[in-house]
Scaffold this motif. Structure first.
Motif, PDB file in Angstrom:
ATOM      1  N   PHE A   1       0.865  -1.180   0.000  1.00 24.16           N
ATOM      2  CA  PHE A   1       0.000   0.000   0.000  1.00 24.16           C
ATOM      3  C   PHE A   1       0.902   1.230   0.000  1.00 24.16           C
ATOM      4  O   PHE A   1       1.888   1.272   0.741  1.00 24.16           O
ATOM      5  CB  PHE A   1      -0.901  -0.002   1.239  1.00 24.16           C
ATOM      6  N   PRO A   2       0.609   2.248  -0.832  1.00 22.29           N
ATOM      7  CA  PRO A   2       1.473   3.437  -0.890  1.00 22.29           C
ATOM      8  C   PRO A   2       1.743   4.020   0.497  1.00 22.29           C
ATOM      9  O   PRO A   2       0.831   4.223   1.295  1.00 22.29           O
ATOM     10  CB  PRO A   2       0.666   4.414  -1.756  1.00 22.29           C
ATOM     11  N   GLU A   3       3.020   4.237   0.765  1.00 23.31           N
ATOM     12  CA  GLU A   3       3.529   4.817   2.008  1.00 23.31           C
ATOM     13  C   GLU A   3       3.454   3.874   3.205  1.00 23.31           C
ATOM     14  O   GLU A   3       3.842   4.257   4.304  1.00 23.31           O
ATOM     15  CB  GLU A   3       2.823   6.143   2.336  1.00 23.31           C
ATOM     16  N   HIS A   4       2.971   2.647   3.010  1.00 22.29           N
ATOM     17  CA  HIS A   4       3.064   1.653   4.077  1.00 22.29           C
ATOM     18  C   HIS A   4       4.466   1.048   4.058  1.00 22.29           C
ATOM     19  O   HIS A   4       4.978   0.703   2.989  1.00 22.29           O
ATOM     20  CB  HIS A   4       2.035   0.541   3.877  1.00 22.29           C
ATOM     21  N   PRO A   5       5.095   0.874   5.208  1.00 22.28           N
ATOM     22  CA  PRO A   5       6.458   0.329   5.223  1.00 22.28           C
ATOM     23  C   PRO A   5       6.529  -1.186   5.034  1.00 22.28           C
ATOM     24  O   PRO A   5       7.593  -1.713   4.729  1.00 22.28           O
ATOM     25  CB  PRO A   5       6.970   0.717   6.613  1.00 22.28           C
ATOM     26  N   MET A   6       5.392  -1.877   5.228  1.00 23.67           N
ATOM     27  CA  MET A   6       5.393  -3.334   5.155  1.00 23.67           C
ATOM     28  C   MET A   6       4.917  -3.831   3.787  1.00 23.67           C
ATOM     29  O   MET A   6       3.888  -3.387   3.282  1.00 23.67           O
ATOM     30  CB  MET A   6       4.489  -3.926   6.243  1.00 23.67           C
ATOM     31  N   GLU A   7       5.672  -4.757   3.234  1.00 24.91           N
ATOM     32  CA  GLU A   7       5.293  -5.430   1.999  1.00 24.91           C
ATOM     33  C   GLU A   7       4.423  -6.636   2.354  1.00 24.91           C
ATOM     34  O   GLU A   7       4.570  -7.226   3.420  1.00 24.91           O
ATOM     35  CB  GLU A   7       6.563  -5.876   1.284  1.00 24.91           C
ATOM     36  N   VAL A   8       3.512  -7.004   1.456  1.00 23.56           N
ATOM     37  CA  VAL A   8       2.634  -8.157   1.664  1.00 23.56           C
ATOM     38  C   VAL A   8       2.943  -9.205   0.609  1.00 23.56           C
ATOM     39  O   VAL A   8       2.920  -8.910  -0.594  1.00 23.56           O
ATOM     40  CB  VAL A   8       1.146  -7.755   1.590  1.00 23.56           C
ATOM     41  N   ASP A   9       3.241 -10.432   1.049  1.00 25.02           N
ATOM     42  CA  ASP A   9       3.482 -11.552   0.147  1.00 25.02           C
ATOM     43  C   ASP A   9       2.331 -12.535   0.303  1.00 25.02           C
ATOM     44  O   ASP A   9       2.100 -13.062   1.397  1.00 25.02           O
ATOM     45  CB  ASP A   9       4.806 -12.245   0.473  1.00 25.02           C
ATOM     46  N   LEU A  10       1.624 -12.782  -0.785  1.00 23.28           N
ATOM     47  CA  LEU A  10       0.450 -13.647  -0.762  1.00 23.28           C
ATOM     48  C   LEU A  10       0.839 -15.014  -1.317  1.00 23.28           C
ATOM     49  O   LEU A  10       1.163 -15.160  -2.495  1.00 23.28           O
ATOM     50  CB  LEU A  10      -0.653 -13.013  -1.617  1.00 23.28           C
ATOM     51  N   HIS A  11       0.813 -16.031  -0.439  1.00 21.25           N
ATOM     52  CA  HIS A  11       1.227 -17.389  -0.780  1.00 21.25           C
ATOM     53  C   HIS A  11       0.016 -18.297  -0.965  1.00 21.25           C
ATOM     54  O   HIS A  11      -1.038 -18.063  -0.379  1.00 21.25           O
ATOM     55  CB  HIS A  11       2.080 -17.999   0.338  1.00 21.25           C
ATOM     56  N   HIS A  12       0.225 -19.382  -1.735  1.00 18.67           N
ATOM     57  CA  HIS A  12      -0.788 -20.435  -1.807  1.00 18.67           C
ATOM     58  C   HIS A  12      -0.219 -21.776  -1.340  1.00 18.67           C
ATOM     59  O   HIS A  12      -0.948 -22.758  -1.225  1.00 18.67           O
ATOM     60  CB  HIS A  12      -1.365 -20.554  -3.224  1.00 18.67           C
ATOM     61  N   THR A  13       1.075 -21.818  -1.064  1.00 13.31           N
ATOM     62  CA  THR A  13       1.718 -22.958  -0.414  1.00 13.31           C
ATOM     63  C   THR A  13       3.029 -22.451   0.172  1.00 13.31           C
ATOM     64  O   THR A  13       3.293 -21.239   0.134  1.00 13.31           O
ATOM     65  CB  THR A  13       1.927 -24.139  -1.382  1.00 13.31           C
ATOM     66  N   ILE A  14       3.851 -23.336   0.719  1.00 16.10           N
ATOM     67  CA  ILE A  14       5.033 -22.876   1.449  1.00 16.10           C
ATOM     68  C   ILE A  14       6.349 -23.188   0.748  1.00 16.10           C
ATOM     69  O   ILE A  14       7.411 -22.941   1.306  1.00 16.10           O
ATOM     70  CB  ILE A  14       5.048 -23.464   2.875  1.00 16.10           C
ATOM     71  N   SER A  15       6.290 -23.694  -0.475  1.00 13.78           N
ATOM     72  CA  SER A  15       7.504 -24.008  -1.211  1.00 13.78           C
ATOM     73  C   SER A  15       7.195 -23.891  -2.702  1.00 13.78           C
ATOM     74  O   SER A  15       6.064 -24.159  -3.119  1.00 13.78           O
ATOM     75  CB  SER A  15       7.977 -25.431  -0.883  1.00 13.78           C
ATOM     76  N   PRO A  16       8.167 -23.469  -3.529  1.00 12.38           N
ATOM     77  CA  PRO A  16       7.892 -23.314  -4.959  1.00 12.38           C
ATOM     78  C   PRO A  16       7.289 -24.569  -5.572  1.00 12.38           C
ATOM     79  O   PRO A  16       7.738 -25.688  -5.297  1.00 12.38           O
ATOM     80  CB  PRO A  16       9.281 -23.011  -5.551  1.00 12.38           C
ATOM     81  N   VAL A  17       6.280 -24.369  -6.418  1.00 16.37           N
ATOM     82  CA  VAL A  17       5.575 -25.524  -6.992  1.00 16.37           C
ATOM     83  C   VAL A  17       6.457 -26.297  -7.955  1.00 16.37           C
ATOM     84  O   VAL A  17       6.177 -27.456  -8.275  1.00 16.37           O
ATOM     85  CB  VAL A  17       4.280 -25.073  -7.689  1.00 16.37           C
ATOM     86  N   THR A  18       7.535 -25.677  -8.437  1.00 15.19           N
ATOM     87  CA  THR A  18       8.462 -26.369  -9.337  1.00 15.19           C
ATOM     88  C   THR A  18       9.651 -26.965  -8.582  1.00 15.19           C
ATOM     89  O   THR A  18      10.560 -27.516  -9.209  1.00 15.19           O
ATOM     90  CB  THR A  18       8.999 -25.391 -10.400  1.00 15.19           C
ATOM     91  N   GLY A  19       9.672 -26.831  -7.252  1.00 19.06           N
ATOM     92  CA  GLY A  19      10.816 -27.271  -6.470  1.00 19.06           C
ATOM     93  C   GLY A  19      10.950 -28.781  -6.400  1.00 19.06           C
ATOM     94  O   GLY A  19      10.031 -29.538  -6.722  1.00 19.06           O
ATOM     95  N   ARG A  20      12.133 -29.205  -5.954  1.00 14.43           N
ATOM     96  CA  ARG A  20      12.402 -30.642  -5.830  1.00 14.43           C
ATOM     97  C   ARG A  20      11.502 -31.290  -4.788  1.00 14.43           C
ATOM     98  O   ARG A  20      11.126 -32.460  -4.913  1.00 14.43           O
ATOM     99  CB  ARG A  20      13.856 -30.864  -5.425  1.00 14.43           C
ATOM    100  N   LEU A  21      11.174 -30.548  -3.749  1.00 13.27           N
ATOM    101  CA  LEU A  21      10.308 -31.061  -2.686  1.00 13.27           C
ATOM    102  C   LEU A  21       9.000 -30.279  -2.698  1.00 13.27           C
ATOM    103  O   LEU A  21       9.009 -29.053  -2.825  1.00 13.27           O
ATOM    104  CB  LEU A  21      10.994 -30.923  -1.323  1.00 13.27           C
ATOM    105  N   ARG A  22       7.912 -30.993  -2.531  1.00 15.66           N
ATOM    106  CA  ARG A  22       6.598 -30.352  -2.581  1.00 15.66           C
ATOM    107  C   ARG A  22       5.777 -30.787  -1.367  1.00 15.66           C
ATOM    108  O   ARG A  22       5.209 -31.883  -1.346  1.00 15.66           O
ATOM    109  CB  ARG A  22       5.870 -30.718  -3.881  1.00 15.66           C
ATOM    110  N   PRO A  23       5.710 -29.950  -0.353  1.00  7.70           N
ATOM    111  CA  PRO A  23       4.937 -30.295   0.840  1.00  7.70           C
ATOM    112  C   PRO A  23       3.481 -30.583   0.510  1.00  7.70           C
ATOM    113  O   PRO A  23       2.929 -30.080  -0.475  1.00  7.70           O
ATOM    114  CB  PRO A  23       5.080 -29.043   1.716  1.00  7.70           C
TER     115      PRO A  23
END
Length: 368
Positions: A170-192
């Protein structure tokens, strides 16, 4: 520990983190190096809390050092306040029927865990179901959050191959927001196991936001450090894991449950590394006989060479050694290899190389 070169050894910072009572052995010259190492590792607030938790520890700290410790605690409280403000703003705009979990530092703060003491949160990590991802993003964009500017390739990378969307702010907010749908890259070697992850979400009293199951909180921290990072300057993450293990695991049955859940998520290898270095560096009371197979001897030796050189902090006024520079490059190569299959990795590296060639002449013209 009066030798300044000894105090600059990052293993002495680890020793002080696990045994704050050792402040009685420190000279003023020792503090100079230790404070700078702790600040560089983003652990000065954590160290300050551990020292100030016992009056007898604080009593032997010089006044000029106390100022640094007090400042670190105040700054941590300020950053935590900013995070709570950002969560309150997000609560007002995210769809009420969407289950939203807070991850990592934000979750530790909401639960008031010991792991949160002295933290310096930089962003807010949220987890929603894949089916709710677009709707959640649309709600944030409509309310004024803006996506980080990325090119078409990077946008596709985030949306198809990563585990999160491009960062929002949000403009002038100091915190960035990261919106996830899982906890590890979907192309990664391990998929929780995503279904197990969402089935284990838990409520926090008085909060709209959920948090991961305690065992999944540990495993997420493990994955983030040993599967989804370059290993560089990430000592704080190992300290987090140590604290989470001490908080959530109180019996042999708890430790066995952690190993079993790691097996269900397919992340036994990262967990083995985490327990290995937590026990070695932070004296975490890891029981013997856990059903986790160690990596091959050659891989263990490589990691024992690589990990300290990447992760332990160094004084900022000292140039990195050749060993550290090599280790950092190997850490990056390992990160990329674990994050993508070979075909996609070659494509990704090819794109980055073309980008670098295109930008270099422009940068050179600017310099001229």
């Amino acid at each position: 520990m009066s030798d300044h070169r000894a105090a600059a050894n990052p293993f002495h910072l680890l020793q002080l983190l696990r045994e704050p009572g050792r402040v009685r052995d420190l000279q003023l010259s020792d503090w100079d190096a230790l404070i700078r190492l702790a600040r560089r590792a983003r652990l000065l607030g954590v160290l300050a809390h551990r020292i100030q938790s016992r009056a007898e520890h604080l009593a032997v700290v010089p006044d000029c050092v106390r100022g640094h410790l007090d400042s670190a605690i105040v700054y941590s409280a300020y950053r935590v306040h900013l995070l709570r403000m950002e969560l309150a703003a997000l609560d007002r705009v995210l769809p009420a029927d969407v289950r939203v979990a807070v991850l990592k530092g934000g979750a530790y703060i909401l639960q008031d865990l010991a792991t949160a003491r002295g933290r310096l949160p930089n962003d807010v990590d949220l987890l929603v179901g894949r089916d709710d991802l677009r709707r959640s993003e649309a709600a944030l964009l409509a309310a004024g959050w803006e996506a980080q500017a990325v090119d078409d390739y990077a946008d596709r990378y985030y949306r198809e191959w990563s585990h999160e969307l491009p960062p929002l702010r949000f403009p002038e907010h100091p915190m960035e927001v990261d919106l996830h749908h899982t906890i590890s890259p979907v192309t990664g070697r391990l998929r929780p196991d995503r279904a197990l992850l969402f089935a284990g979400l838990q409520e926090v009293a008085g909060q709209r936001f959920l948090v991961l199951h305690p065992l999944d909180q540990i495993l997420h921290a493990v994955i983030h450090l040993f599967q989804d990072s370059e290993l560089v300057d990430n000592l704080r993450d190992l300290v987090d894991i140590d604290s989470l293990l001490r908080t959530h695991l109180q019996s042999t049955e708890d430790w066995l449950a952690l190993a079993t859940r790691a097996g269900r998520h397919g992340v036994e290898r990262p967990l083995w590394y985490a327990l290995h270095y937590c026990h070695r560096w932070l004296a975490t009371p890891v029981p013997d006989g856990l059903p986790l197979s160690p990596p091959p001897i050659a891989m263990m030796r490589l990691m024992d060479w690589l990990y300290p050189r990447c992760t332990l902090p160094r004084l900022p006024d000292r140039p990195p050694t050749i060993g550290r520079r090599v280790a950092v490059r190997l850490g990056l190569a390992r990160y990329q290899w674990l994050r993508m299959p070979p075909g996609l990795l070659l494509r990704h590296l090819g794109h980055k190389s073309v980008q670098a060639v295109r930008w270099r002449p422009a940068a050179q013209r600017g310099a001229d």
